[in-house]
Design a protein around this motif. Structure first.
Motif, PDB file in Angstrom:
ATOM      1  N   LYS A 106       0.832  -1.201   0.000  1.00 52.13           N
ATOM      2  CA  LYS A 106       0.000   0.000   0.000  1.00 52.13           C
ATOM      3  C   LYS A 106       0.871   1.257   0.000  1.00 52.13           C
ATOM      4  CE  LYS A 106      -3.330   2.537   2.871  1.00 52.13           C
ATOM      5  NZ  LYS A 106      -4.133   2.515   4.117  1.00 52.13           N
ATOM      6  N   GLU A 107       1.872   1.305   0.848  1.00 51.21           N
ATOM      7  CA  GLU A 107       2.754   2.470   0.924  1.00 51.21           C
ATOM      8  C   GLU A 107       3.528   2.649  -0.383  1.00 51.21           C
ATOM      9  OE1 GLU A 107       5.147   1.717   4.343  1.00 51.21           O
ATOM     10  OE2 GLU A 107       3.458   1.879   5.764  1.00 51.21           O
ATOM     11  N   LEU A 108       3.958   1.531  -0.958  1.00 54.02           N
ATOM     12  CA  LEU A 108       4.719   1.589  -2.201  1.00 54.02           C
ATOM     13  C   LEU A 108       3.860   2.129  -3.344  1.00 54.02           C
ATOM     14  CD1 LEU A 108       7.584   0.684  -3.211  1.00 54.02           C
ATOM     15  CD2 LEU A 108       6.469  -1.394  -4.029  1.00 54.02           C
ATOM     16  N   TRP A 109       2.661   1.603  -3.488  1.00 52.32           N
ATOM     17  CA  TRP A 109       1.781   2.014  -4.585  1.00 52.32           C
ATOM     18  C   TRP A 109       1.313   3.455  -4.423  1.00 52.32           C
ATOM     19  CZ3 TRP A 109      -0.093  -0.505  -9.019  1.00 52.32           C
ATOM     20  CH2 TRP A 109       0.398  -1.800  -9.211  1.00 52.32           C
ATOM     21  N   LEU A 110       1.102   3.888  -3.191  1.00 51.69           N
ATOM     22  CA  LEU A 110       0.645   5.264  -2.988  1.00 51.69           C
ATOM     23  C   LEU A 110       1.728   6.281  -3.321  1.00 51.69           C
ATOM     24  CD1 LEU A 110      -1.545   4.994   0.250  1.00 51.69           C
ATOM     25  CD2 LEU A 110      -2.291   5.418  -2.106  1.00 51.69           C
ATOM     26  N   SER A 111       2.973   5.809  -3.490  1.00 57.29           N
ATOM     27  CA  SER A 111       4.040   6.730  -3.906  1.00 57.29           C
ATOM     28  C   SER A 111       3.906   7.108  -5.378  1.00 57.29           C
ATOM     29  CB  SER A 111       5.417   6.102  -3.650  1.00 57.29           C
ATOM     30  OG  SER A 111       5.654   5.003  -4.517  1.00 57.29           O
ATOM     31  N   VAL A 112       3.092   6.329  -6.144  1.00 55.22           N
ATOM     32  CA  VAL A 112       2.882   6.644  -7.560  1.00 55.22           C
ATOM     33  C   VAL A 112       1.409   6.824  -7.916  1.00 55.22           C
ATOM     34  CG1 VAL A 112       5.009   5.582  -8.398  1.00 55.22           C
ATOM     35  CG2 VAL A 112       2.961   4.178  -8.146  1.00 55.22           C
ATOM     36  N   ILE A 123      -6.375  -2.114  -8.003  1.00 53.17           N
ATOM     37  CA  ILE A 123      -6.434  -3.433  -7.364  1.00 53.17           C
ATOM     38  C   ILE A 123      -7.625  -4.231  -7.886  1.00 53.17           C
ATOM     39  CG2 ILE A 123      -6.688  -4.661  -5.169  1.00 53.17           C
ATOM     40  CD1 ILE A 123      -5.315  -2.270  -3.809  1.00 53.17           C
ATOM     41  N   GLU A 124      -8.741  -3.543  -8.115  1.00 52.00           N
ATOM     42  CA  GLU A 124      -9.934  -4.219  -8.620  1.00 52.00           C
ATOM     43  C   GLU A 124      -9.671  -4.852  -9.984  1.00 52.00           C
ATOM     44  OE1 GLU A 124     -14.733  -3.328  -9.032  1.00 52.00           O
ATOM     45  OE2 GLU A 124     -13.328  -1.680  -8.667  1.00 52.00           O
ATOM     46  N   LYS A 125      -8.856  -4.191 -10.814  1.00 50.05           N
ATOM     47  CA  LYS A 125      -8.551  -4.714 -12.149  1.00 50.05           C
ATOM     48  C   LYS A 125      -7.346  -5.647 -12.150  1.00 50.05           C
ATOM     49  CE  LYS A 125     -10.310  -0.654 -14.620  1.00 50.05           C
ATOM     50  NZ  LYS A 125      -9.946   0.507 -15.487  1.00 50.05           N
ATOM     51  N   PHE A 126      -6.359  -5.349 -11.295  1.00 50.82           N
ATOM     52  CA  PHE A 126      -5.117  -6.119 -11.294  1.00 50.82           C
ATOM     53  C   PHE A 126      -4.731  -6.543  -9.869  1.00 50.82           C
ATOM     54  CE2 PHE A 126      -4.955  -2.939 -14.708  1.00 50.82           C
ATOM     55  CZ  PHE A 126      -4.726  -3.738 -15.834  1.00 50.82           C
ATOM     56  N   PRO A 127      -5.556  -7.357  -9.227  1.00 52.74           N
ATOM     57  CA  PRO A 127      -5.252  -7.721  -7.833  1.00 52.74           C
ATOM     58  C   PRO A 127      -3.932  -8.469  -7.668  1.00 52.74           C
ATOM     59  CG  PRO A 127      -7.003  -9.094  -8.716  1.00 52.74           C
ATOM     60  CD  PRO A 127      -6.786  -8.002  -9.707  1.00 52.74           C
ATOM     61  N   ALA A 128      -3.563  -9.287  -8.664  1.00 47.69           N
ATOM     62  CA  ALA A 128      -2.317 -10.059  -8.560  1.00 47.69           C
ATOM     63  C   ALA A 128      -1.099  -9.154  -8.546  1.00 47.69           C
ATOM     64  CB  ALA A 128      -2.218 -11.051  -9.713  1.00 47.69           C
ATOM     65  N   SER A 129      -1.223  -7.970  -9.118  1.00 44.73           N
ATOM     66  CA  SER A 129      -0.093  -7.038  -9.141  1.00 44.73           C
ATOM     67  C   SER A 129       0.133  -6.399  -7.778  1.00 44.73           C
ATOM     68  CB  SER A 129      -0.347  -5.933 -10.183  1.00 44.73           C
ATOM     69  OG  SER A 129      -0.494  -6.485 -11.471  1.00 44.73           O
ATOM     70  N   PHE A 130      -0.930  -6.283  -7.000  1.00 45.55           N
ATOM     71  CA  PHE A 130      -0.821  -5.634  -5.686  1.00 45.55           C
ATOM     72  C   PHE A 130      -0.451  -6.619  -4.587  1.00 45.55           C
ATOM     73  CE2 PHE A 130      -2.615  -4.309  -1.614  1.00 45.55           C
ATOM     74  CZ  PHE A 130      -2.069  -3.039  -1.471  1.00 45.55           C
ATOM     75  N   PHE A 131      -1.155  -7.749  -4.531  1.00 48.95           N
ATOM     76  CA  PHE A 131      -0.923  -8.712  -3.459  1.00 48.95           C
ATOM     77  C   PHE A 131       0.268  -9.592  -3.814  1.00 48.95           C
ATOM     78  CE2 PHE A 131      -5.425  -7.615  -2.926  1.00 48.95           C
ATOM     79  CZ  PHE A 131      -5.442  -7.309  -1.572  1.00 48.95           C
ATOM     80  N   THR A 132       1.427  -9.165  -3.392  1.00 49.13           N
ATOM     81  CA  THR A 132       2.655  -9.874  -3.732  1.00 49.13           C
ATOM     82  C   THR A 132       3.551  -9.997  -2.510  1.00 49.13           C
ATOM     83  OG1 THR A 132       4.503  -9.921  -5.292  1.00 49.13           O
ATOM     84  CG2 THR A 132       3.876  -7.782  -4.425  1.00 49.13           C
ATOM     85  N   ALA A 133       4.517 -10.893  -2.578  1.00 51.68           N
ATOM     86  CA  ALA A 133       5.381 -11.170  -1.439  1.00 51.68           C
ATOM     87  C   ALA A 133       6.395 -10.054  -1.210  1.00 51.68           C
ATOM     88  CB  ALA A 133       6.107 -12.497  -1.655  1.00 51.68           C
ATOM     89  N   MET A 161       3.154  -0.749 -13.443  1.00 48.82           N
ATOM     90  CA  MET A 161       3.181  -1.669 -12.302  1.00 48.82           C
ATOM     91  C   MET A 161       1.980  -2.604 -12.306  1.00 48.82           C
ATOM     92  SD  MET A 161       4.430   0.703  -9.124  1.00 48.82           S
ATOM     93  CE  MET A 161       4.248  -0.642  -7.939  1.00 48.82           C
ATOM     94  N   ALA A 162       0.833  -2.081 -12.724  1.00 51.69           N
ATOM     95  CA  ALA A 162      -0.395  -2.874 -12.694  1.00 51.69           C
ATOM     96  C   ALA A 162      -0.452  -3.888 -13.825  1.00 51.69           C
ATOM     97  CB  ALA A 162      -1.606  -1.945 -12.766  1.00 51.69           C
ATOM     98  N   SER A 163      -0.178  -3.437 -15.049  1.00 45.51           N
ATOM     99  CA  SER A 163      -0.367  -4.312 -16.207  1.00 45.51           C
ATOM    100  C   SER A 163       0.835  -5.184 -16.530  1.00 45.51           C
ATOM    101  CB  SER A 163      -0.745  -3.472 -17.440  1.00 45.51           C
ATOM    102  OG  SER A 163       0.194  -2.426 -17.634  1.00 45.51           O
ATOM    103  N   ALA A 164       2.027  -4.787 -16.107  1.00 47.50           N
ATOM    104  CA  ALA A 164       3.221  -5.606 -16.344  1.00 47.50           C
ATOM    105  C   ALA A 164       4.028  -5.704 -15.054  1.00 47.50           C
ATOM    106  CB  ALA A 164       4.059  -5.002 -17.466  1.00 47.50           C
TER     107      ALA A 164
END
Length: 377
Positions: A106-112, A123-133, A161-164
């Motif tokens: 969350k902190e990382l994504w909110l920087s962009v 996240i709704e469109k690309f949940p796999a891109s957000f929920f990562t280790a 970040m979301a699509s690739a």
């Protein structure tokens, strides 16, 4: 021996269960019984559990799971209950992401991302891109900083970040190499350095996966096209079609496609180059696809000369072409004698052209406002 066989079975069972490559759980955390706490939490969130059982039942067997924590994170960012349920149905692996990993993301994504609302939409469109280790966070952060040095705007970076997401999980040096290859090709072909940032931004936004291609592929494809007679300025036009398709091709496929197109259209090499510049799709459609599209057009009464004048019609599938031709015929437009331009474009573009034909047909032959001339005595 028995221990070795058991270990092998455990390994392959894990491989089969792990749908996403970046959320891994050891075999010891799963069993043949569903995690009741997970089931109850999903039920309380109105998640369609039957859908998860059908597509990714292995997730329901994992322990620990962080269903309520994932839902709370999303709701804190403004996601509605319906949106939360939809995200967890689409990507139930999200509940296996540890709370500290979710918070770090969350902190990382909110920087962009401009806002939490925008992030929820991603996240709704690309949940796999957000929920990562968390093992990927260092590379993600380094890649964000690198793309910021290129002066790409925040929306473009978040879209990348979301699509690739794979391009952000790998070492920054790999992205740097591909970007430098693109920039060098653009300048070598005569591109203006002042416009390079805008060009690169458009290219990456149209085709984020260009970053994942090997730089050698692009160099080979440009050399192949140069050997076929394309000038530097013409190659720059192709490279600037905003899809980065030059990295998606290979010389072998292009050789077959160009040979087939030249024979079918009955044109010279110079004419074929001019056609490709109008319709780059000729380079990346396979021979079977082109054969089907030529056959569909010719069977509808379209001539080769018409295709030569409007080659972009080959970008449309045969089904779309036949549908549009039938609609045009219903309003008296004969595609055999008219321009193919009316077939081109998106669905919205075609509907506008079709609407103009409707108005033309329905327009009265006289001006109802003008006074009628009195009958002569």
């Amino acid at each position: 021996m028995m221990r070795s066989v058991t270990a092998s079975l455990c390994f392959y069972r894990c491989q089969a269960r792990v749908f996403s490559p970046h959320i891994l759980r050891p075999c010891s955390t799963s069993n043949q019984i569903e995690n009741k706490l997970t089931i109850d939490a999903l039920y309380n969130l109105s998640v369609d559990i039957s859908r998860i059982r059908q597509l990714k039942s292995w997730v329901l067997h994992q322990s620990p799971a962080y269903t309520n924590e994932a839902a709370a994170l999303l709701k804190d960012m403004g996601a509605s209950g319906q949106v939360v349920a939809r995200i967890l149905e689409l990507y139930p692996e999200a509940i296996l992401c540890r709370p500290e990993e979710m918070q770090a993301q969350k902190e990382l994504w909110l920087s962009v991302c401009p806002s939490e609302k925008d992030l929820v939409g991603i996240i709704e469109k690309f949940p796999a891109s957000f929920f990562t280790a968390s093992s990927h966070h260092a590379n993600q952060r380094a890649n964000i900083l690198y793309f910021q040095t290129l002066h790409l705007n925040r929306r473009i970076i978040s879209k990348l970040m979301a699509s690739a997401p794979q391009s952000f999980r790998r070492p920054v040096s790999q992205n740097e190499e591909m970007v430098q290859t693109l920039q060098r090709a653009y300048l070598d072909l005569g591109g203006n350095e002042d416009n390079m940032k805008i060009w690169l931004q458009k290219l990456l936004s149209q085709n984020p996966y260009v970053l994942l291609k090997p730089p050698e592929a692009m160099r080979e494809n440009l050399m192949f096209l140069k050997d076929r007679g394309f000038t530097s300025s013409e190659l720059l036009q192709l490279l600037s079609k905003l899809r980065g398709f030059v990295t998606e091709l290979n010389p072998q496929a292009m050789t077959l496609t160009l040979a087939y197109s030249k024979e079918t259209l009955g044109c010279s090499d110079a004419e074929l180059r001019a056609i490709v510049l109008k319709c780059p799709a000729l380079l990346y459609y396979s021979v079977p696809i082109l054969a089907d599209r030529f056959k569909g057009l010719l069977s509808a009464g379209v001539s080769i000369n018409q295709i030569l004048e409007t080659p972009t019609v080959l970008e449309l599938t045969t089904q779309i072409v036949h549908y549009r031709i039938q609609k045009l015929r219903s309003y008296g437009y004969d595609i055999r004698t008219g321009s193919l331009e009316v077939l081109n474009g998106t669905k919205k573009d075609f509907e506008m052209s079709y609407g103009k034909l409707q108005l033309r047909r329905e327009r009265p032959l006289f001006n109802p406002v003008a006074p009628l001339r009195a009958a002569e005595d």
